[in-house]
Structure formats: C-alpha cells, structure tokens
Design a protein around this motif. Structure first.
Motif, PDB file in Angstrom:
ATOM      1  N   GLN A 130     -23.202 -21.003 -38.297  1.00 16.03           N
ATOM      2  CA  GLN A 130     -23.577 -19.654 -37.997  1.00 16.03           C
ATOM      3  C   GLN A 130     -23.433 -18.762 -39.214  1.00 16.03           C
ATOM      4  OE1 GLN A 130     -21.404 -19.744 -33.942  1.00 16.03           O
ATOM      5  NE2 GLN A 130     -22.502 -17.810 -34.008  1.00 16.03           N
ATOM      6  N   LYS A 131     -22.461 -19.056 -40.052  1.00 15.73           N
ATOM      7  CA  LYS A 131     -22.234 -18.247 -41.240  1.00 15.73           C
ATOM      8  C   LYS A 131     -23.372 -18.416 -42.234  1.00 15.73           C
ATOM      9  CE  LYS A 131     -19.024 -19.513 -44.109  1.00 15.73           C
ATOM     10  NZ  LYS A 131     -17.744 -19.832 -44.742  1.00 15.73           N
ATOM     11  N   ASP A 132     -23.865 -19.631 -42.372  1.00 16.91           N
ATOM     12  CA  ASP A 132     -24.918 -19.914 -43.343  1.00 16.91           C
ATOM     13  C   ASP A 132     -26.324 -19.642 -42.821  1.00 16.91           C
ATOM     14  OD1 ASP A 132     -23.006 -20.692 -45.183  1.00 16.91           O
ATOM     15  OD2 ASP A 132     -23.132 -22.808 -44.628  1.00 16.91           O
ATOM     16  N   TYR A 133     -26.512 -19.716 -41.519  1.00 23.26           N
ATOM     17  CA  TYR A 133     -27.840 -19.543 -40.920  1.00 23.26           C
ATOM     18  C   TYR A 133     -27.763 -18.460 -39.844  1.00 23.26           C
ATOM     19  CZ  TYR A 133     -28.554 -23.986 -43.246  1.00 23.26           C
ATOM     20  OH  TYR A 133     -28.626 -24.975 -44.173  1.00 23.26           O
ATOM     21  N   LYS A 134     -28.256 -17.295 -40.162  1.00 27.51           N
ATOM     22  CA  LYS A 134     -28.128 -16.158 -39.250  1.00 27.51           C
ATOM     23  C   LYS A 134     -28.850 -16.359 -37.919  1.00 27.51           C
ATOM     24  CE  LYS A 134     -27.461 -12.852 -42.971  1.00 27.51           C
ATOM     25  NZ  LYS A 134     -26.062 -12.775 -43.003  1.00 27.51           N
ATOM     26  N   ASN A 135     -29.876 -17.217 -37.891  1.00 35.92           N
ATOM     27  CA  ASN A 135     -30.593 -17.443 -36.639  1.00 35.92           C
ATOM     28  C   ASN A 135     -30.039 -18.642 -35.868  1.00 35.92           C
ATOM     29  OD1 ASN A 135     -31.544 -19.384 -38.396  1.00 35.92           O
ATOM     30  ND2 ASN A 135     -33.630 -19.317 -37.629  1.00 35.92           N
ATOM     31  N   PHE A 136     -28.900 -19.178 -36.283  1.00 33.79           N
ATOM     32  CA  PHE A 136     -28.270 -20.304 -35.608  1.00 33.79           C
ATOM     33  C   PHE A 136     -27.006 -19.829 -34.901  1.00 33.79           C
ATOM     34  CE2 PHE A 136     -25.152 -23.727 -35.456  1.00 33.79           C
ATOM     35  CZ  PHE A 136     -25.867 -24.710 -34.808  1.00 33.79           C
ATOM     36  N   LYS A 137     -26.911 -20.163 -33.628  1.00 32.42           N
ATOM     37  CA  LYS A 137     -25.708 -19.835 -32.863  1.00 32.42           C
ATOM     38  C   LYS A 137     -25.340 -21.046 -32.024  1.00 32.42           C
ATOM     39  CE  LYS A 137     -26.617 -14.888 -32.330  1.00 32.42           C
ATOM     40  NZ  LYS A 137     -26.410 -14.503 -33.616  1.00 32.42           N
ATOM     41  N   TYR A 138     -24.066 -21.189 -31.779  1.00 32.81           N
ATOM     42  CA  TYR A 138     -23.629 -22.252 -30.891  1.00 32.81           C
ATOM     43  C   TYR A 138     -22.548 -21.707 -29.969  1.00 32.81           C
ATOM     44  CZ  TYR A 138     -19.497 -22.829 -33.845  1.00 32.81           C
ATOM     45  OH  TYR A 138     -18.349 -22.611 -34.536  1.00 32.81           O
ATOM     46  N   ALA A 139     -22.364 -22.387 -28.856  1.00 31.18           N
ATOM     47  CA  ALA A 139     -21.340 -21.977 -27.900  1.00 31.18           C
ATOM     48  C   ALA A 139     -20.740 -23.217 -27.260  1.00 31.18           C
ATOM     49  CB  ALA A 139     -21.938 -21.076 -26.830  1.00 31.18           C
ATOM     50  N   PHE A 140     -19.436 -23.205 -27.126  1.00 30.13           N
ATOM     51  CA  PHE A 140     -18.733 -24.255 -26.404  1.00 30.13           C
ATOM     52  C   PHE A 140     -18.430 -23.718 -25.013  1.00 30.13           C
ATOM     53  CE2 PHE A 140     -17.582 -25.200 -30.814  1.00 30.13           C
ATOM     54  CZ  PHE A 140     -17.874 -26.547 -30.874  1.00 30.13           C
TER      55      PHE A 140
END
Length: 75
Positions: free
Chosen positions: A1-11
């Motif tokens: 998420q830090k390197d790719y602003k359009n990438f998010k993940y959730a656990f």
C-alpha cells in the motif's frame, strides 16, 4: 500500500484473538465496508474454500465480473 497508492488490502479474521483490532467475522459480510463499488477493483483471495465460494457469490451479486477475482483455496 505504501508503494502503490491504488493498492489496498484487508485482513478479516473469523476467530480473532483478544488483541485483534481489525475486521472481524466473515469476508463476505465485511467486504461492503471496503468501498470496492466506488472504483474498478480486482480481488485476490486466499483462504477456506467455502469463504471463497461465498465471497465470489456476493461479488457476483454486486456485478463484479469473475475475471476480476483471483483466488487460492485451501481446506
């Protein structure tokens, strides 16, 4: 998420320990909180086969194409 602003993940943990502060329950019941309906989204899921099945059904009902869903099931 830090390197790719359009990438998010959730656990999402179905059986979290007492210290867990993240999402709790089942993915298919928590996924609406992630805002995927506001932007084009690809889904990458890894987990229990039934979780993946139910989440895919939820996403399909929301109009998400199967080509936007990648998964690896383990049981």
């Amino acid at each position: 998420q830090k390197d790719y602003k359009n990438f998010k993940y959730a656990f999402v943990l179905s059986q979290p320990g007492g210290e867990w502060k993240g999402l709790k329950g089942y993915v298919q019941n928590q996924i609406n909180h992630l805002g995927y309906d506001k932007t084009p989204t690809d889904f990458y899921m890894c987990g229990n086969g039934m979780m993946i099945k139910h989440t895919k059904e939820k996403l399909a009902a929301d109009g998400i194409s199967p080509t936007n869903i990648i998964y690896e099931a383990f049981d």
